[in-house]
Design a protein around this motif. Structure first.
Motif, PDB file in Angstrom:
ATOM      1  N   GLU A  84      23.265  13.064  34.897  1.00 41.64           N
ATOM      2  CA  GLU A  84      21.842  12.853  34.556  1.00 41.64           C
ATOM      3  C   GLU A  84      21.238  14.099  33.920  1.00 41.64           C
ATOM      4  O   GLU A  84      20.498  13.999  32.931  1.00 41.64           O
ATOM      5  CB  GLU A  84      21.063  12.468  35.821  1.00 41.64           C
ATOM      6  CG  GLU A  84      21.352  11.050  36.271  1.00 41.64           C
ATOM      7  CD  GLU A  84      20.755  10.709  37.634  1.00 41.64           C
ATOM      8  OE1 GLU A  84      20.565   9.515  37.898  1.00 41.64           O
ATOM      9  OE2 GLU A  84      20.504  11.640  38.435  1.00 41.64           O
ATOM     10  N   ARG A  91      19.395  14.779  25.300  1.00 40.49           N
ATOM     11  CA  ARG A  91      18.287  14.041  24.658  1.00 40.49           C
ATOM     12  C   ARG A  91      17.212  15.010  24.179  1.00 40.49           C
ATOM     13  O   ARG A  91      16.735  14.921  23.043  1.00 40.49           O
ATOM     14  CB  ARG A  91      17.675  13.044  25.643  1.00 40.49           C
ATOM     15  CG  ARG A  91      18.446  11.744  25.771  1.00 40.49           C
ATOM     16  CD  ARG A  91      17.899  10.931  26.937  1.00 40.49           C
ATOM     17  NE  ARG A  91      16.456  10.741  26.817  1.00 40.49           N
ATOM     18  CZ  ARG A  91      15.878   9.624  26.382  1.00 40.49           C
ATOM     19  NH1 ARG A  91      16.644   8.600  26.062  1.00 40.49           N
ATOM     20  NH2 ARG A  91      14.581   9.524  26.297  1.00 40.49           N
ATOM     21  N   ARG A 119      29.259   5.096  36.864  1.00 41.50           N
ATOM     22  CA  ARG A 119      27.788   5.205  36.940  1.00 41.50           C
ATOM     23  C   ARG A 119      27.273   6.121  35.815  1.00 41.50           C
ATOM     24  O   ARG A 119      26.232   5.854  35.224  1.00 41.50           O
ATOM     25  CB  ARG A 119      27.352   5.760  38.297  1.00 41.50           C
ATOM     26  CG  ARG A 119      27.765   4.919  39.481  1.00 41.50           C
ATOM     27  CD  ARG A 119      26.711   3.863  39.823  1.00 41.50           C
ATOM     28  NE  ARG A 119      26.684   2.739  38.904  1.00 41.50           N
ATOM     29  CZ  ARG A 119      27.487   1.678  38.957  1.00 41.50           C
ATOM     30  NH1 ARG A 119      28.391   1.593  39.894  1.00 41.50           N
ATOM     31  NH2 ARG A 119      27.383   0.711  38.083  1.00 41.50           N
ATOM     32  N   GLU A 121      28.796   6.578  32.926  1.00 44.38           N
ATOM     33  CA  GLU A 121      28.949   5.781  31.699  1.00 44.38           C
ATOM     34  C   GLU A 121      27.728   4.869  31.521  1.00 44.38           C
ATOM     35  O   GLU A 121      27.172   4.738  30.429  1.00 44.38           O
ATOM     36  CB  GLU A 121      30.228   4.934  31.757  1.00 44.38           C
ATOM     37  CG  GLU A 121      31.510   5.742  31.702  1.00 44.38           C
ATOM     38  CD  GLU A 121      32.739   4.852  31.568  1.00 44.38           C
ATOM     39  OE1 GLU A 121      32.598   3.634  31.329  1.00 44.38           O
ATOM     40  OE2 GLU A 121      33.867   5.380  31.692  1.00 44.38           O
ATOM     41  N   GLU A 122      27.318   4.238  32.634  1.00 47.94           N
ATOM     42  CA  GLU A 122      26.174   3.324  32.587  1.00 47.94           C
ATOM     43  C   GLU A 122      24.906   4.066  32.158  1.00 47.94           C
ATOM     44  O   GLU A 122      24.121   3.562  31.345  1.00 47.94           O
ATOM     45  CB  GLU A 122      26.003   2.737  33.997  1.00 47.94           C
ATOM     46  CG  GLU A 122      24.986   1.648  34.122  1.00 47.94           C
ATOM     47  CD  GLU A 122      24.914   1.142  35.561  1.00 47.94           C
ATOM     48  OE1 GLU A 122      25.443   1.801  36.487  1.00 47.94           O
ATOM     49  OE2 GLU A 122      24.308   0.088  35.759  1.00 47.94           O
ATOM     50  N   LYS A 123      24.729   5.287  32.668  1.00 49.06           N
ATOM     51  CA  LYS A 123      23.546   6.068  32.296  1.00 49.06           C
ATOM     52  C   LYS A 123      23.592   6.443  30.808  1.00 49.06           C
ATOM     53  O   LYS A 123      22.556   6.522  30.142  1.00 49.06           O
ATOM     54  CB  LYS A 123      23.431   7.312  33.184  1.00 49.06           C
ATOM     55  CG  LYS A 123      22.994   6.942  34.588  1.00 49.06           C
ATOM     56  CD  LYS A 123      22.964   8.079  35.552  1.00 49.06           C
ATOM     57  CE  LYS A 123      22.843   7.551  36.982  1.00 49.06           C
ATOM     58  NZ  LYS A 123      21.707   6.633  37.195  1.00 49.06           N
ATOM     59  N   PHE A 125      24.962   4.505  28.464  1.00 47.01           N
ATOM     60  CA  PHE A 125      24.587   3.286  27.726  1.00 47.01           C
ATOM     61  C   PHE A 125      23.062   3.192  27.609  1.00 47.01           C
ATOM     62  O   PHE A 125      22.529   2.707  26.620  1.00 47.01           O
ATOM     63  CB  PHE A 125      25.062   2.007  28.443  1.00 47.01           C
ATOM     64  CG  PHE A 125      26.544   1.903  28.665  1.00 47.01           C
ATOM     65  CD1 PHE A 125      27.451   2.544  27.848  1.00 47.01           C
ATOM     66  CD2 PHE A 125      27.040   1.130  29.711  1.00 47.01           C
ATOM     67  CE1 PHE A 125      28.813   2.435  28.070  1.00 47.01           C
ATOM     68  CE2 PHE A 125      28.406   1.019  29.933  1.00 47.01           C
ATOM     69  CZ  PHE A 125      29.291   1.678  29.118  1.00 47.01           C
ATOM     70  N   GLU A 126      22.392   3.622  28.687  1.00 47.14           N
ATOM     71  CA  GLU A 126      20.937   3.432  28.776  1.00 47.14           C
ATOM     72  C   GLU A 126      20.155   4.627  28.239  1.00 47.14           C
ATOM     73  O   GLU A 126      18.929   4.625  28.276  1.00 47.14           O
ATOM     74  CB  GLU A 126      20.558   3.178  30.251  1.00 47.14           C
ATOM     75  CG  GLU A 126      21.191   1.901  30.793  1.00 47.14           C
ATOM     76  CD  GLU A 126      21.172   1.792  32.311  1.00 47.14           C
ATOM     77  OE1 GLU A 126      20.654   2.718  32.977  1.00 47.14           O
ATOM     78  OE2 GLU A 126      21.690   0.781  32.820  1.00 47.14           O
ATOM     79  N   SER A 127      20.871   5.660  27.755  1.00 50.12           N
ATOM     80  CA  SER A 127      20.206   6.921  27.406  1.00 50.12           C
ATOM     81  C   SER A 127      19.548   6.915  26.033  1.00 50.12           C
ATOM     82  O   SER A 127      18.690   7.744  25.747  1.00 50.12           O
ATOM     83  CB  SER A 127      21.234   8.061  27.434  1.00 50.12           C
ATOM     84  OG  SER A 127      22.169   7.883  26.361  1.00 50.12           O
ATOM     85  N   GLY A 128      19.981   6.009  25.156  1.00 52.85           N
ATOM     86  CA  GLY A 128      19.498   6.050  23.783  1.00 52.85           C
ATOM     87  C   GLY A 128      20.275   7.052  22.927  1.00 52.85           C
ATOM     88  O   GLY A 128      20.083   7.127  21.709  1.00 52.85           O
TER      89      GLY A 128
END
Ligand SMILES: NC(=O)c1ccc[n+]([C@@H]2O[C@H](COP(=O)([O-])OP(=O)(O)OC[C@H]3O[C@@H](n4cnc5c(N)ncnc54)[C@H](OP(=O)(O)O)[C@@H]3O)[C@@H](O)[C@H]2O)c1
Length: 284
Positions: A84, A91, A119, A121-123, A125-128
């Motif tokens: 995270e 970003r 988990r 990897e999932e973050k 995908f959602e990071s932009g």
């Protein structure tokens, strides 16, 4: 400039060597000041010292880089939190792409270090962010930890069934694939499994060792309680011991096998066999 997290581990070093060979400019993030010299010797152009969990460290490490190669250290209980922090820093810095060093079959809930990577990897995908995910199998280089026993006693000890099959991959192939993915266009949004060319049982690994080293080597299962006693007597922490025990139990039942097609395609040559890896070791 490409930032390499976890630069001082065996993965980070191999990746830095492969990237420098391709002319990339590298910033290495190291944990402790005494790791700076090793990175300078490797040819890293810039070095940042600090903790990946620390947002200020990650902000300065990610500032001004084109891409980040994120390697979290092995068996790190903070892998998700670190992911995270790294994603937030990437970003904020406006980097072009984050490439994540995951693992083969992160979907495996029974192995916490795999599950934590899923988990992260999932973050991603959602990071932009634009991202690429690499999922290497167990490294062939792990066998070198047993080199003394292999050479002195003719024993290849594993804490799981000798029938368990693993698609071990050469870390040098992984590093080459990482360097290609980081320096070539066309890999945004991709998830690549990086498995070796053979799903060998440990009996077959020992047979290849015997053949390549011209001496008898036998695979032997080390009982888990014996492995745990030795691990506790060493400096290994409780989380690593517990996680490794779960990994060994999983390997014992299911092994960990993948398919080499993606790696062959990325490398544009066949991935290294275990026999060729052993043949490359100097003065065995
Ligand atoms: N081995 C395999 O077969 C295999 C296969 C597939 C995937 N992987 C994955 O590959 C990854 C890298 O493994 P590795 O063995 O190359 O690395 P590693 O040696 O475990 O870790 C790399 C470096 O990270 C540093 N580090 C630890 N915590 C840190 C923190 N909070 N902030 C900054 N730096 C920190 C360590 O420094 P210190 O020494 O100071 O702690 C270490 O030098 C792991 O995620 C592993 O799961 C491994």
């Amino acid at each position: 400039m490409i930032l390499i997290n976890g630069a001082t581990g065996k993965t980070g070093r191999a990746v830095i060597r492969a990237l420098i060979a391709r002319g990339a400019i590298i910033r290495a993030l190291v944990h402790r000041p005494d790791q700076v010299q090793a990175m300078q010797d490797l040819g890293a152009h810039e070095i940042v010292v600090g903790d990946m969990l620390d947002p200020a460290t990650m902000a300065s490490a990610a500032s001004g880089v084109r891409a980040v190669y994120h390697i979290c250290s092995n068996m790190n209980p903070d892998e998700i939190a670190i992911g995270e922090v790294v994603i937030a820093a990437a970003r904020a810095a406006g980097i072009e792409r984050l490439v994540y060093h995951s693992v083969l079959h992160p979907q495996t809930e029974a192995m916490p270090h795999h599950w934590n990577k899923l988990r992260v990897e999932e973050k991603l995908f959602e990071s932009g962010l634009a991202y690429t995910i690499l999922q290497p199998a167990a490294y062939m280089q792990n066998v070198l930890a047993y080199w003394h026993q292999i050479m002195e006693q003719g024993v290849y000890p594993v804490p799981y069934a000798v029938e368990a099959r693993l698609s071990m991959v050469d870390l040098e192939d992984v590093a080459e694939a990482v360097a290609l993915v980081l320096t070539e266009p066309g890999h945004n949004g991709a998830t690549y499994e990086l498995a070796g060319p053979e799903a060998l049982s440990q009996v077959e690994v020992a047979a290849i060792l015997s053949q390549q080293l011209s001496r008898r080597v036998q695979a032997q299962t080390v009982p888990l309680d014996e492995w745990e006693r030795k691990a506790r007597a060493s400096s290994m922490n409780d989380y690593a011991i517990g996680t490794l025990l779960q990994m060994f139990r999983y390997y014992d039942r299911f092994g960990l096998c993948g398919n080499p097609n993606i790696l062959n395609w990325l490398l544009r040559h066949p991935a290294t066999t275990f026999a060729a890896f052993i043949a490359r070791i100097p003065n065995p």
